[in-house]
Design an enzyme around this catalytic site. Sequence first.
Site, PDB file in Angstrom:
ATOM      1  N   GLU A 287       0.817  -1.212   0.000  1.00 54.57           N
ATOM      2  CA  GLU A 287       0.000   0.000   0.000  1.00 54.57           C
ATOM      3  C   GLU A 287       0.854   1.267   0.000  1.00 54.57           C
ATOM      4  OE1 GLU A 287      -2.644  -0.699   3.363  1.00 54.57           O
ATOM      5  OE2 GLU A 287      -4.005  -1.787   2.038  1.00 54.57           O
ATOM      6  N   ARG A 320       5.945  -8.056   7.928  1.00 56.33           N
ATOM      7  CA  ARG A 320       4.558  -8.365   7.566  1.00 56.33           C
ATOM      8  C   ARG A 320       4.433  -8.956   6.157  1.00 56.33           C
ATOM      9  NH1 ARG A 320       0.768  -3.969   7.646  1.00 56.33           N
ATOM     10  NH2 ARG A 320      -0.844  -4.954   8.878  1.00 56.33           N
ATOM     11  N   ASP A 361      -8.084  -9.021   4.085  1.00 55.51           N
ATOM     12  CA  ASP A 361      -7.825  -7.890   4.974  1.00 55.51           C
ATOM     13  C   ASP A 361      -8.853  -7.762   6.099  1.00 55.51           C
ATOM     14  OD1 ASP A 361      -6.826  -5.629   6.026  1.00 55.51           O
ATOM     15  OD2 ASP A 361      -7.189  -4.334   4.302  1.00 55.51           O
ATOM     16  N   GLU A 389     -12.279  -2.158  12.382  1.00 53.68           N
ATOM     17  CA  GLU A 389     -12.342  -1.398  11.132  1.00 53.68           C
ATOM     18  C   GLU A 389     -13.469  -1.884  10.231  1.00 53.68           C
ATOM     19  OE1 GLU A 389      -8.668  -1.572   8.933  1.00 53.68           O
ATOM     20  OE2 GLU A 389      -9.495  -0.532   7.198  1.00 53.68           O
TER      21      GLU A 389
HETATM   22  O1  GCW Z   1      -6.970  -2.862   6.437  1.00 50.98           O
HETATM   23  C1  GCW Z   1      -5.966  -2.046   5.966  1.00 50.98           C
HETATM   24  C2  GCW Z   1      -6.242  -0.716   6.585  1.00 50.98           C
HETATM   25  C3  GCW Z   1      -5.059   0.212   6.574  1.00 50.98           C
HETATM   26  C4  GCW Z   1      -3.874  -0.515   7.185  1.00 50.98           C
HETATM   27  C5  GCW Z   1      -3.598  -1.772   6.378  1.00 50.98           C
HETATM   28  C6  GCW Z   1      -2.462  -2.591   6.949  1.00 50.98           C
HETATM   29  C7  GCW Z   1      -2.079   0.364   8.503  1.00 50.98           C
HETATM   30  O2  GCW Z   1      -7.327  -0.124   5.912  1.00 50.98           O
HETATM   31  O3  GCW Z   1      -5.403   1.355   7.314  1.00 50.98           O
HETATM   32  O4  GCW Z   1      -2.744   0.306   7.272  1.00 50.98           O
HETATM   33  O5  GCW Z   1      -4.741  -2.590   6.383  1.00 50.98           O
HETATM   34  O6  GCW Z   1      -2.748  -3.544   7.650  1.00 50.98           O
HETATM   35  O7  GCW Z   1      -1.313  -2.287   6.713  1.00 50.98           O
END
Ligand code: GCW
Length: 697
Positions: A287, A320, A361, A389
């Site tokens: 990301e 990660r 996710d 979230e």
């Molecule tokens: O679910 C997503 C989130 C991001 C997050 C990312 C991650 C910290 O929307 O906000 O960033 O995962 O886990 O890196």
Amino acid sequence: MMLFNRRTPLWACALLALATPAWGNNGYRLWLGESQDLPAVSTIEMSGDSPTLRIAADELRRSLPTLPTPVLLAKANDPALASLRLDTRSMGAEGYRVQRANVGGREVMLVTGTSDVGVLYGAFALLRHINSGGDATQIALASAPQTKLRILNHWDNLDGVVERGYAGQSLWDWWLLPDYKDPRYADYARANASLGINGTVLNNVNAKAESLTAPYIAKAAALADVFRPYGIKVYLSVRFSAPIEIGGLKTADPRDPQVAAWWKAKADEIYRAIPDFGGFLVKANSEGQPGPRDYDASHADGANTLAAAVAPHGGIVMWRAFVYADTDPDDRAKQAYTEFKPLDGTFADNVLVQVKNGAIDFQPREPFHPLFGAMPKTPLVMEFQITKEYLGFATHLAYLGPMFEEVLDAETGVRRGETVASVVTGKADGHRLSGMAGVANIGRDRDWSGSTFNQANWYVFGRMAWDPTLSSEAIAREWAAQTFGKDPVVIDTAVAMMMRSREAVVDYTGPLGLAHLFASGHHYGPGPWISDLGRPEWNPVYYHRADRNGIGFDRTRTGSNAVAQYAPSLAKRYANPKTTPAEDLLWFHHLPWDYKMPDGKTLWEEMVHRYDRGVSEVRAMRAQWATVKSRVDAERWEKTDTYLGIQEREALWWRDASLAYWMSINGLSLPAGSAAPQHDLEWYKQQRFPFAPGNPQ
Ligand code: GCW
């Protein structure tokens, strides 16, 4: 922080105890110190002395009701205990024993462990036992943690905003640190220690390089000083390009000797300030974050360079596996496995790869991540998201215990009896290191987690990190007893609500294996129609693939073949819709709307049924909560009731918006008895929430 202490006159305590249900309780005390008994009058003694032992003794003095025998806190190697011949091996480095014993000719309740922190965990176990209704006359407790690293990940930014945080600003006042150490830091550590959490990553994985500069190292050191006696180590998330940004180098290529030297010097600097610093957590090439792939180096190259820097100090790196790229046209669910599995065996031995529980996710339900079981040579840290979230932020009641349990109990199919839990504990493959990480739901709200029931998610994470085989229901019960007191009606009601709550969220947001249907950016509310975001895999339509004929993501051989990333027995099960659990059906299959479910309903009828069920479950939870109004203090009861009202409204919103959209695609009507959505689809599409919390702007 406590209402009662030993100096509180007895009459005052009695009055307060009588007044309990009406007495305001803002939730600050969490699950600690809610014993409805009169204050502790047990005798608490220590053999030996250390800051940690003193904390243990203070905790017992604060809230242990009277026991028939004095309580003695002592390390297992204390000469006074020599005649007991304690089995210290079973305790390990952090385990404990609490038992009646004869020490020096006296009957005592002995709380012991091989380390000071083991004794502290024993003291908390004793409190948990008594304050959750355990028998005070039959105490024999023994436990040792199943995972070595039990860690909270704070996605806290240096400006105080918490990414995906719904409980206020960050606890860490970076501005006033290191000078001012808010007393709350010790309360935070205390709560964590009560669960056995032994590490905290202070800053967001979307990290700023500045967190590695000297002033911020000093701030982190101040926090580490507060946490140390509670057995909690501090870790930092690092930005991979820090050698360029704050080191003045031209590259962050992990194979460049200057880069390696920079990390080494940086690690040395950190360890001078924090001698027991835990290590680094890294989000790389994910990301938009920088990483080794920017230099055509592998994730292992990156991890190993950082690992070499902390290794001389006993530090570790948690790297990660949450990666996916818009340059890779393959199914997003496959990409982490594709990238990381070939690296198995190439990581340094102080590297752990941190894997989210599912392959996409943190959705309300995902099958377990296929990397669990697929990298036997690498210790894998389980990463759960405690902050909700995708499960209704702080307002919706969703107890995550059953979700954690479902993932941990899943059989990998790689070897007989191998579960995700056994991979995570390192038992399956005999790893020295093991860990579980939870993305924290903690902020500066008075009640820490945004709601009373969200505290249970922090709690269950800690308890399961200690022992992933514990039952989520048993944990809910012990949490409820410590949180609300001993009234069995309240406990039963709370537990019943909690145990159905997560499934309700699944039902009204994405039943039958649907996922990622959330509105863009903030992820607040439904957005299954969204199709115009920059990257294909950011759009809900990418995940549900609904058209006039059917719905779902084909991950079998005729589709992305993601099923092949699982062990053969599971791959076979998931390849066939008839043998795929209904809960995961549309995760693995694209099926016609009139596909026949085992009970004879069509897929469409079953979907509608589940959306309806989700809404009615929330109504049922609200009605259940109403029955305990007179039994719970007014402040927590009312806030919970208000939140359940919000949840009811939003569950209906999710259901209505989703059904309106699906009907616009499939042209079907609702089965008889199912109410029409309140608004037309356009109305739902027009809703905007620019300031929804937790979303980095
Ligand atoms: O679910 C997503 C989130 C991001 C997050 C990312 C991650 C910290 O929307 O906000 O960033 O995962 O886990 O890196």
